[in-house]
Design a protein around this motif. Structure first.
Motif, PDB file in Angstrom:
ATOM      1  N   ARG A   1       0.839  -1.212   0.000  1.00  0.00           N
ATOM      2  CA  ARG A   1       0.000   0.000   0.000  1.00  0.00           C
ATOM      3  C   ARG A   1       0.867   1.252   0.000  1.00  0.00           C
ATOM      4  N   HIS A   2       1.968   1.225   0.774  1.00  0.00           N
ATOM      5  CA  HIS A   2       2.854   2.389   0.791  1.00  0.00           C
ATOM      6  C   HIS A   2       3.539   2.594  -0.555  1.00  0.00           C
ATOM      7  N   LEU A   3       3.677   1.527  -1.328  1.00  0.00           N
ATOM      8  CA  LEU A   3       4.288   1.635  -2.647  1.00  0.00           C
ATOM      9  C   LEU A   3       3.270   1.922  -3.733  1.00  0.00           C
ATOM     10  N   GLY A   4       2.014   2.044  -3.353  1.00  0.00           N
ATOM     11  CA  GLY A   4       0.972   2.329  -4.328  1.00  0.00           C
ATOM     12  C   GLY A   4       0.514   1.122  -5.122  1.00  0.00           C
ATOM     13  N   ILE A   5       0.780  -0.073  -4.612  1.00  0.00           N
ATOM     14  CA  ILE A   5       0.400  -1.311  -5.284  1.00  0.00           C
ATOM     15  C   ILE A   5      -0.843  -1.871  -4.601  1.00  0.00           C
ATOM     16  N   PRO A   6      -1.812  -2.339  -5.357  1.00  0.00           N
ATOM     17  CA  PRO A   6      -3.026  -2.891  -4.734  1.00  0.00           C
ATOM     18  C   PRO A   6      -2.707  -4.072  -3.820  1.00  0.00           C
ATOM     19  N   ALA A   7      -3.511  -4.236  -2.781  1.00  0.00           N
ATOM     20  CA  ALA A   7      -3.334  -5.346  -1.852  1.00  0.00           C
ATOM     21  C   ALA A   7      -3.558  -6.676  -2.565  1.00  0.00           C
ATOM     22  N   GLN A   8      -2.821  -7.685  -2.150  1.00  0.00           N
ATOM     23  CA  GLN A   8      -2.892  -9.012  -2.748  1.00  0.00           C
ATOM     24  C   GLN A   8      -3.493 -10.014  -1.760  1.00  0.00           C
ATOM     25  N   GLN A   9      -3.971 -11.123  -2.298  1.00  0.00           N
ATOM     26  CA  GLN A   9      -4.560 -12.164  -1.459  1.00  0.00           C
ATOM     27  C   GLN A   9      -3.522 -13.155  -0.931  1.00  0.00           C
ATOM     28  N   PHE A  10      -2.376 -13.245  -1.598  1.00  0.00           N
ATOM     29  CA  PHE A  10      -1.267 -14.090  -1.171  1.00  0.00           C
ATOM     30  C   PHE A  10      -1.713 -15.536  -0.936  1.00  0.00           C
ATOM     31  N   LEU A  11      -1.690 -16.002   0.306  1.00  0.00           N
ATOM     32  CA  LEU A  11      -1.974 -17.404   0.618  1.00  0.00           C
ATOM     33  C   LEU A  11      -3.439 -17.776   0.430  1.00  0.00           C
ATOM     34  N   GLU A  12      -4.291 -16.791   0.218  1.00  0.00           N
ATOM     35  CA  GLU A  12      -5.709 -17.087  -0.022  1.00  0.00           C
ATOM     36  C   GLU A  12      -6.059 -17.053  -1.506  1.00  0.00           C
ATOM     37  N   SER A  13      -5.078 -16.867  -2.364  1.00  0.00           N
ATOM     38  CA  SER A  13      -5.301 -16.831  -3.799  1.00  0.00           C
ATOM     39  C   SER A  13      -4.784 -18.127  -4.427  1.00  0.00           C
ATOM     40  N   PRO A  14      -5.614 -18.854  -5.175  1.00  0.00           N
ATOM     41  CA  PRO A  14      -5.137 -20.087  -5.819  1.00  0.00           C
ATOM     42  C   PRO A  14      -3.993 -19.863  -6.795  1.00  0.00           C
ATOM     43  N   SER A  15      -3.898 -18.679  -7.387  1.00  0.00           N
ATOM     44  CA  SER A  15      -2.840 -18.407  -8.350  1.00  0.00           C
ATOM     45  C   SER A  15      -1.558 -17.881  -7.699  1.00  0.00           C
ATOM     46  N   GLN A  16      -1.615 -17.473  -6.435  1.00  0.00           N
ATOM     47  CA  GLN A  16      -0.453 -16.895  -5.776  1.00  0.00           C
ATOM     48  C   GLN A  16       0.097 -17.758  -4.641  1.00  0.00           C
ATOM     49  N   ALA A  17      -0.725 -18.620  -4.088  1.00  0.00           N
ATOM     50  CA  ALA A  17      -0.364 -19.301  -2.843  1.00  0.00           C
ATOM     51  C   ALA A  17       0.905 -20.131  -2.983  1.00  0.00           C
ATOM     52  N   LEU A  18       1.042 -20.894  -4.069  1.00  0.00           N
ATOM     53  CA  LEU A  18       2.209 -21.752  -4.215  1.00  0.00           C
ATOM     54  C   LEU A  18       3.493 -20.937  -4.335  1.00  0.00           C
ATOM     55  N   TYR A  19       3.441 -19.806  -5.001  1.00  0.00           N
ATOM     56  CA  TYR A  19       4.625 -18.950  -5.129  1.00  0.00           C
ATOM     57  C   TYR A  19       5.006 -18.328  -3.782  1.00  0.00           C
TER      58      TYR A  19
ATOM     59  N   THR B   1       0.300 -23.243   7.027  1.00  0.00           N
ATOM     60  CA  THR B   1      -0.147 -22.040   6.315  1.00  0.00           C
ATOM     61  C   THR B   1      -1.450 -22.262   5.563  1.00  0.00           C
ATOM     62  N   THR B   2      -1.456 -23.175   4.598  1.00  0.00           N
ATOM     63  CA  THR B   2      -2.622 -23.286   3.706  1.00  0.00           C
ATOM     64  C   THR B   2      -3.391 -24.588   3.847  1.00  0.00           C
ATOM     65  N   ARG B   3      -2.786 -25.616   4.474  1.00  0.00           N
ATOM     66  CA  ARG B   3      -3.412 -26.948   4.545  1.00  0.00           C
ATOM     67  C   ARG B   3      -3.790 -27.461   3.155  1.00  0.00           C
ATOM     68  N   GLY B   4      -2.956 -27.177   2.161  1.00  0.00           N
ATOM     69  CA  GLY B   4      -3.204 -27.654   0.814  1.00  0.00           C
ATOM     70  C   GLY B   4      -4.095 -26.751  -0.017  1.00  0.00           C
ATOM     71  N   GLY B   5      -4.721 -25.773   0.574  1.00  0.00           N
ATOM     72  CA  GLY B   5      -5.616 -24.874  -0.146  1.00  0.00           C
ATOM     73  C   GLY B   5      -4.878 -23.634  -0.635  1.00  0.00           C
ATOM     74  N   PRO B   6      -5.623 -22.666  -1.159  1.00  0.00           N
ATOM     75  CA  PRO B   6      -7.066 -22.740  -1.464  1.00  0.00           C
ATOM     76  C   PRO B   6      -7.345 -23.535  -2.729  1.00  0.00           C
ATOM     77  N   LEU B   7      -8.428 -24.281  -2.696  1.00  0.00           N
ATOM     78  CA  LEU B   7      -8.849 -25.126  -3.824  1.00  0.00           C
ATOM     79  C   LEU B   7      -7.750 -26.105  -4.229  1.00  0.00           C
ATOM     80  N   ASN B   8      -7.046 -26.635  -3.216  1.00  0.00           N
ATOM     81  CA  ASN B   8      -5.978 -27.620  -3.438  1.00  0.00           C
ATOM     82  C   ASN B   8      -4.830 -27.086  -4.286  1.00  0.00           C
ATOM     83  N   SER B   9      -4.670 -25.779  -4.368  1.00  0.00           N
ATOM     84  CA  SER B   9      -3.625 -25.203  -5.221  1.00  0.00           C
ATOM     85  C   SER B   9      -2.230 -25.377  -4.640  1.00  0.00           C
TER      86      SER B   9
END
Length: 309
Positions: A155-173, A250-258
């Motif tokens: 937020r301080h850098l002006g970047i939108p907040a991310q879902q991180f571990l709650e996002s199926p496309s971001q959690a593994l990274y 952290t994720t217990r295999g989620g979200p959506l098994n990602s």
């Protein structure tokens, strides 16, 4: 007469030396034998027992039903197993090269003569000796989408907040990033020790011939680090393919098994759904794949002239 006496003295001394050597060996095994037998028993017996379980259908309570190789055949067409394998391979492909690159980079930086170098080296190594479960719990707070420190920085850098571990496309990274934070201290220490073992004469000779820092690093340092790189690649590959505690906390295999890796899928099969035979078969399949990848890395290292095993 003198020659005969000397020969008889040697003939008498040899059995005495053998007796002393045998006594020392027996004394050593008397101390190390019980612990060795205990470790071997706790390692070999479960492995052999798990193999027999993998050829059966068993829930841990009812009598087991022998199914032969059916569990292994079913794994080849199990969509959940195939998805877990893809996640594991992606995690390994990201984690291993990144840990090697960061390990070399930090080791070179920490091999300089600067003030407080001992403090910096300690800071790099502390995350490795910290509990992985504690690291996962801490990371859950850092990457929390609502009040985590990571989103505050964004937020301080002006970047939108991310879902991180709650996002199926971001959690593994994010899992890979957390694992790197915890494991890079190991590779750094290994490379730092290897850097300090490089003969100074080679470096000084190259500099006297006019080679700059980059040429010295490329043509002397990197070739000398090649055996260590083979060892590190094998070790980190095994670490990545057996990663469990960070995912569990952290994720217990989620979200959506990602973030469901093979190890976590084995845990679910054996201890949540009580399919012990199927889970044991999956564990043996993971062992076979890990073993083959390890042999491949060692073979490649030897082809490149690096014999570390």
């Amino acid at each position: 007469m003198a020659v005969t006496f000397a020969a008889s003295s040697r003939a008498f001394a040899q059995p005495a030396r053998r007796r002393r050597s045998a006594r020392r060996n027996l004394t050593g095994w008397a101390f190390a034998g019980p612990a060795t037998a205990l470790v071997a028993g706790l390692s070999l017996f479960p492995a052999v027992w798990a193999f027999f379980i993998s050829r059966a259908k068993w829930n841990g309570i009812a009598p087991a039903t022998q199914v032969g190789w059916a569990n292994y055949q079913r794994l080849a067409t199990d969509p959940d197993m195939l998805a877990a394998a893809r996640h594991t391979l992606l995690l390994t492909a990201l984690f291993v090269p990144a840990s090697i690159f960061l390990g070399i980079l930090l080791a070179v930086a920490l091999n300089q003569k600067i003030r407080l170098i001992g403090f910096y080296r300690t800071c790099i190594f502390v995350p490795y000796v910290a509990s992985a479960a504690a690291t996962g719990i801490l990371a859950g707070f850092v990457f929390n989408p609502q009040f985590g420190a990571a989103n505050d920085v964004l937020r301080h850098l002006g970047i939108p907040a991310q879902q991180f571990l709650e996002s199926p496309s971001q959690a593994l990274y994010v899992i890979c990033l957390i694992a790197l934070w915890g494991e890079v201290g190991f590779t750094t220490v290994i490379y730092l020790a290897a850097l300090q073992d490089i003969p100074r004469d080679l470096v000084e000779a190259a500099r006297m011939d006019g080679a700059g820092k980059w040429r010295v690093f490329r043509h002397i340092t990197l070739p000398e680090l090649r055996p260590v790189t083979v060892f590190t690649a094998v070790w980190q590959t095994i670490t990545a393919m057996q990663l469990f505690d960070l995912i569990y906390t952290t994720t217990r295999g989620g979200p959506l098994n990602s973030t469901q890796t093979v190890v976590y899928y084995i845990y679910e099969l054996a201890f949540q759904t009580q399919r012990l035979g199927y889970g044991a078969a999956a564990a043996y399949l993971l062992f076979a794949v890990t073993f083959l990848l390890t042999l491949l890395v060692i073979w490649y290292g030897r082809r490149r002239g690096s014999e570390v095993f």
